[in-house]
Design an enzyme around this catalytic site. Structure first.
Site, short mmCIF file in Angstrom:
data_model
loop_
_atom_site.label_atom_id
_atom_site.label_comp_id
_atom_site.label_asym_id
_atom_site.label_seq_id
_atom_site.Cartn_x
_atom_site.Cartn_y
_atom_site.Cartn_z
N ASP A 209 -1.73 -0.05 -2.34
CA ASP A 209 -1.55 0.42 -0.91
C ASP A 209 -0.06 0.30 -0.65
OD1 ASP A 209 -2.03 0.97 1.76
OD2 ASP A 209 -3.49 -0.62 2.13
N GLU B 33 1.36 -1.19 2.75
CA GLU B 33 1.85 -1.62 3.82
C GLU B 33 2.38 -2.95 3.30
OE1 GLU B 33 -0.77 1.50 5.66
OE2 GLU B 33 -0.83 0.16 4.06
N HIS C 202 -3.45 4.60 -0.34
CA HIS C 202 -3.20 4.42 1.13
C HIS C 202 -3.14 5.88 1.68
CE1 HIS C 202 -0.36 4.22 4.27
NE2 HIS C 202 0.60 5.26 3.92
N HIS D 256 -1.58 -5.70 2.64
CA HIS D 256 -1.24 -6.33 4.00
C HIS D 256 -2.36 -7.20 4.67
CE1 HIS D 256 -3.99 -3.21 5.80
NE2 HIS D 256 -3.45 -2.42 4.86
N HIS E 5 -3.33 -4.13 9.76
CA HIS E 5 -4.61 -3.23 10.12
C HIS E 5 -5.68 -3.33 9.33
CE1 HIS E 5 -2.75 -0.72 7.32
NE2 HIS E 5 -4.08 -0.08 7.20
N GLU F 55 -8.84 -5.75 4.59
CA GLU F 55 -9.10 -4.44 3.42
C GLU F 55 -9.53 -5.43 2.09
OE1 GLU F 55 -6.22 -1.65 3.47
OE2 GLU F 55 -6.91 -1.03 5.67
#
Length: 266
Positions: A8, A10, A60, A105, A117, A135
């Site tokens: 990812d 972030e 992502h 993240h 998020h 996640e």
């Protein structure tokens, strides 16, 4: 030894704003490069520990972020989105020795990363069996469903702490810490060195014994930021409204939870 890497952006060292994560913005090119550097560091660490192949899921947004021409010849990469419920873990199977995660993240509802998020900005919180989930929470359970241990994660301070709580013994590299809309980050070069060393060490001492699959029963609750999203999601078979802006779904089979998330969050 085959290794799986879910990547990812972030939680990449240096990132602090959505402009840096969105491919339509000029800032994205720099952070796409930094994301790629961290992925390459993880691959190099895996190779030094004896990996014959690393399969990367570019996980992502568009799934088309990593600069593929920079990948070494022992790497394969899954780009784009198939629609399979494995999502950010698609391509993983029981033949893999371990799962790695880079650029991860903090969960939705957290202030530990300006880009915190879970799956989509339309979700204010996602709860699994009453606990607020990230996640990584879901993806580590996907890995367990395939019998694969999660052994390394890099990302912000909170997701590293969450990962250590969820998966005892997992190695982590903390890349940044959020303060409101600001982020205090280590240097990207330092992050890459730590990721390379952390992955190598984690794969050199893999846990012994089989990984137990996730056992039910499971309840997932999604709190949306908008009540109309909750109303729409409530029409998924078996889903039900469970409070303001919230939809719940229950199953004893974790793959059915994955399948529900695939459509409830779409």
């Amino acid at each position: 030894m085959k290794v799986f890497l879910s990547a990812d952006i972030e939680g990449t060292a240096g990132i602090a704003d959505w402009d840096e994560a969105e491919r339509t913005h000029a800032d994205y090119a720099d952070f796409r490069r930094l994301m790629t550097n961290e992925v390459l560091a993880a691959c190099e660490g895996a190779r030094s520990a004896g990996a014959s192949e690393v399969v990367i899921k570019d996980a992502h947004d568009s799934g088309r972020n990593i600069i593929v021409e920079r990948l070494p010849d022992y790497v394969r990469i899954m780009r784009g989105w198939s629609g399979h419920p494995d999502g950010m873990m698609f391509g993983l199977g029981p033949e893999f020795a371990a799962a790695l995660y880079t650029g991860y993240h903090a969960k939705a509802g957290s202030e530990a990363n300006p880009l915190a998020h879970t799956t989509t900005l339309r979700i204010s919180r996602l709860l699994l069996n009453g606990e607020v989930a990230s996640e990584f929470t879901v993806n580590a359970l996907v890995a367990r469903r395939h019998g694969v241990p999660s052994v390394f994660l890099s990302g912000d301070t909170e997701i590293c702490a969450d990962a250590r709580r969820l998966v005892p013994g997992i190695a982590t590299v903390e890349t940044l810490e959020g303060f409101g809309r600001a982020a205090l980050s280590i240097a990207p070069s330092r992050a890459c060195e730590a990721i390379r060393e952390g992955v190598a060490a984690a794969l050199s001492s893999l846990p012994s014994g089989a990984v137990a699959p996730p056992q039910g029963a499971f309840e997932v609750m999604i709190e949306f930021t908008n009540p109309t999203d909750a109303w729409r999601a409530s029409w998924y078979p078996g889903a039900e409204i469970s409070g303001p802006r919230t939809v719940a779904y229950r199953s004893a089979d974790f793959f059915e939870i994955q399948r529900a998330l695939r459509f409830l969050t779409a």
